[in-house]
Every structure is written in structure tokens, then in C-alpha cells.
Design an enzyme around this catalytic site. Sequence first.
Site, short mmCIF file in Angstrom:
data_model
loop_
_atom_site.label_atom_id
_atom_site.label_comp_id
_atom_site.label_asym_id
_atom_site.label_seq_id
_atom_site.Cartn_x
_atom_site.Cartn_y
_atom_site.Cartn_z
N GLY A 115 -23.67 1.77 -17.04
CA GLY A 115 -22.32 2.11 -16.55
C GLY A 115 -21.50 3.20 -16.69
N GLY A 123 -18.55 2.01 -21.58
CA GLY A 123 -19.31 2.08 -22.56
C GLY A 123 -18.54 2.07 -24.19
CD GLU A 151 -30.22 3.86 -20.86
OE1 GLU A 151 -30.01 4.92 -20.32
OE2 GLU A 151 -30.85 3.60 -21.79
CB CYS A 161 -26.75 7.43 -13.85
SG CYS A 161 -28.40 6.54 -14.03
#
Length: 485
Positions: free
Chosen positions: A197, A202, A219, A254
Amino acid sequence: MAEERAVFDCEAAERVVAEVRESYNSGKTRRYEWRVEQVKNLLKLVDENQREMIDTVHSDFSKPEFEAFAHEIALLKNSCKLALKELRRWMTPEKVKTSITTFPSSAAIVPEPLGVVLIISAWNYPFLLSLDPVVGAIAAGNAVVLKPSEISPATSSLMAKLLGKYLDTSAVKVIEGATSETSALLEQKWDKIFYTGSGRVGRIVMAAAAKHLTPVVLELGGKSPVVVDSQINLQVACRRIIAGKWGCNNGQACIAPDYIITTKGFAPKLVETLKQELERFYGKNPMETKDLSRIVNANHFARLSKLLDDDKVSGKIVHGGERDKAKLQITPTLLLDVPRDSLIMTEEIFGPLLPILTVDKVEDSFEVVNSGTKPLAAYLFTNNKRLKDQFVACISAGGVAINDTTLHLTVSTLPFGGVGDSGMGSYHGKFSFDAFSHKKAVLYRSFAGDAPMRYPPYTKGKLRILKALLGGDIWGLIRALFGWS
């Protein structure tokens, strides 16, 4: 049932963790047969529910069927098949050499499961980003709690139903919900947390993990650049940029290209070719195409609109820019010569907007990229070998692709993950197995060959022998053994 879901608090989370830990402690998840059975059942889940899975992601954000099949179904099935093919080899201890100091002996690196792991997944590829890590966690022999994203609610609901039907629910559980449920889960002690995310969340995940010294895989994302040189097949390059940007969930990915850097002289030709290919792919009115995902929700639509409405870039749009708030649609948009201090250049775009920066010479792009945080991916289009080598050597990114975009994600022999602000840790293929395993060092010795020199009393002779051994001095060792000065 609604009331039960509404009160998923720390006590409820603690009960869930206790249940899956009891299952893990029973030893069943360590067995090769259990691991294979669960991965086979995941593959069966996808095979038997493919149509419903595709329809569900379309329901959440109108993802085209082609993209849903290619990016969610096919990649997930490939992960399952690879794990089934390679699992026994992955589980086999790796024999390693020993040294003279432990002679006679043998040694091995033994992969063992970490224990009970938490996987918090993202909404943009809800099945792939949820279940691909689950494949690795199960293959490594762990018990798993999965928290899908509430931003794709239909997919989250289907995932909870299907995993409850196909997998061993004593060791693999799905917890639906939003911030409060995630917070309750993060309060618990895990053996690893795997999060996909934003960088903002994070940091929250990492802070929560630090309280228990829990290792994490993060990630995240970032501003993935595309550097475009001249003297290339421009049509192919533009098609591949479009496929990686708008062909990946309409930019909501992403590793989607976040911005382009090219030279001032080449920019007009690049813009014109991008326009032509965009029209060829999505028609003169992209609002009517069925081949683009919509923006996932009103909040993200408002965020992207704010980027477009910034005074510094509102006059820089050279293609697209149309918006429909009711349908949550924004057409593919190109912006030329945007200022580097504009909003659109200071945060990850995660949408169908593509700024183009210009530099005097292509080598100047390296300074632009390196002046920001390290991206999850970096792309270069060139036929110049020296430039390729320089790009790979000088640009720090989670992954790099030369003359294409996003495809490195599909190569199971390459690790996928970030660096710096774009994340830590990696997965895919065996890297997924390793992400959820501890590499345990094991030394084997017999009772033979016991060396008195390692025990007290320590004498000068013993010290000479030790120094000769550690220094690899064979002649000195012989002299020490025979007591020669």
C-alpha cells in the site's frame, strides 16, 4: 452478524491470533503434504471461480476483463503452479562448506517457517496482491491471517467467502474491515507482517511492528520515472508506455509510469506519438471506452482533480484532462513541462495523469530521478548501450526495465520489491518462499576429532596453533604442533 463484525476489537484480534497459532503449533502447517494441498486448493479456487472473480473486480472499479484475467487470474495461477513444481526443492536444506576450525563437520541452511504471519493487501489488484503473498506464506509453512482492502469491498467479501470454502480455516483466516480492524490486528504479536500500500500507512505498520520486534515486508510505491531517448522505435516505445500506464488499471498501479523525462527537442515528437497511440487504443472519446478502469472512489477522484487544478499545471495539459465526477472517470491526460515543485511532481500520482519533464540532454534525467526518493520501478527507452549501463548503475530503484514498462513484475526469477521509501523486502517465485522463511544455520559434528587445544588451560603452544589455523599458515601449524619455535 453485522454486530459481530462491528465489534472486531483487540480482544477479537487476540482470539484470532491464538487460534491460528494453536494450529501452527500443532505442526501441521510444516508438513509438505499440507502445504501442497493448500496451494492446490488455491489453484482450484481460481479455476472454479474465475468468472465471479473477474466480475467482482469489474464491480469494484470497472477493470476490463482482459486486464483482470492477465493481471489477477493468470499471474496468480502461475504463482501457484510454480510453488507446486518447486516446493520440495525450496524446502530441501542447502548443504554448505565448513572450515578447518570445525573439522570434522558438515553444515546446512535449513528453511523453516516463521510462524503466524499477517498479510495486509491493497485494493488495486485485490486478488493478486492478496493471494500471491498467501501462496508464499503457505508454501513456507506458515499460518496466515489476511486483511484485504476495504476500498474494494466486493472483492474483499468474495475473497473471505472463497478462502473459507477452499482453505484450512484453522490456519488461514480472512478478516474484513477498515481502519479499526486493521489497527486491532496490528496491536497483536506476529512473526512477520507483509503490507502492500501507501508509504503513509507503511510507516504506521512499521511502527506497530517495532513494538514487538516483528520483521516486515513493505511493498509501497513511489514516482516511477520513464526516461525516453531519441533514435528509438518511438511507436513501440509509446505503446509500451501506454500499456504500463493506462493499461495497468488506468494508472492505479504501484509500478505504473509516474512521469516521463525526455529532451526538449524530442518532446514534441513524443507527445504527438503518444496522442496518436492513445486515440488508436481508446478512441476519440475515451469516456466511452470499455478498456479503461474507472477511478476507484470519490476520494481518489478528488485527489487527482486537485493535482490537475493546481495553478502551476492547469495550463500544461496537452492532451485529455476531461473528467466525469458522477462516473468517476478521468481521461488519459498528458501534461508537458510541468514544474518540478508542482503538486503532481511531489506525490505519487496513482491515476491516469502523465507529466512530461524536459531536459537539455538525456543524461540530465539521472539528476532529476536521483533528486527524489527511490522509486519502485524505473524505465529507460534507448538503443544506446552506454546509456543503458549508466542507467542500471546509477539509478537506485526497486526494479528496472529497459525498453519496456512493468513486465519485470511477471518474471518469477526476479525479486519484486522496493528500496528506500518504495519499500523493503521482496517476493515472487522463490523470493516469496524466502520472505516467509527463516534460514536456520545448522552445524553437524560427531564425538570424534575432539581437539584439546580449545579447552583450558590456555598455553602459548595452543595460542600458536590457533593463530596458525586462523591465519591459514600450514608451515606455522606444523611448527606449532611439533613445538618448534
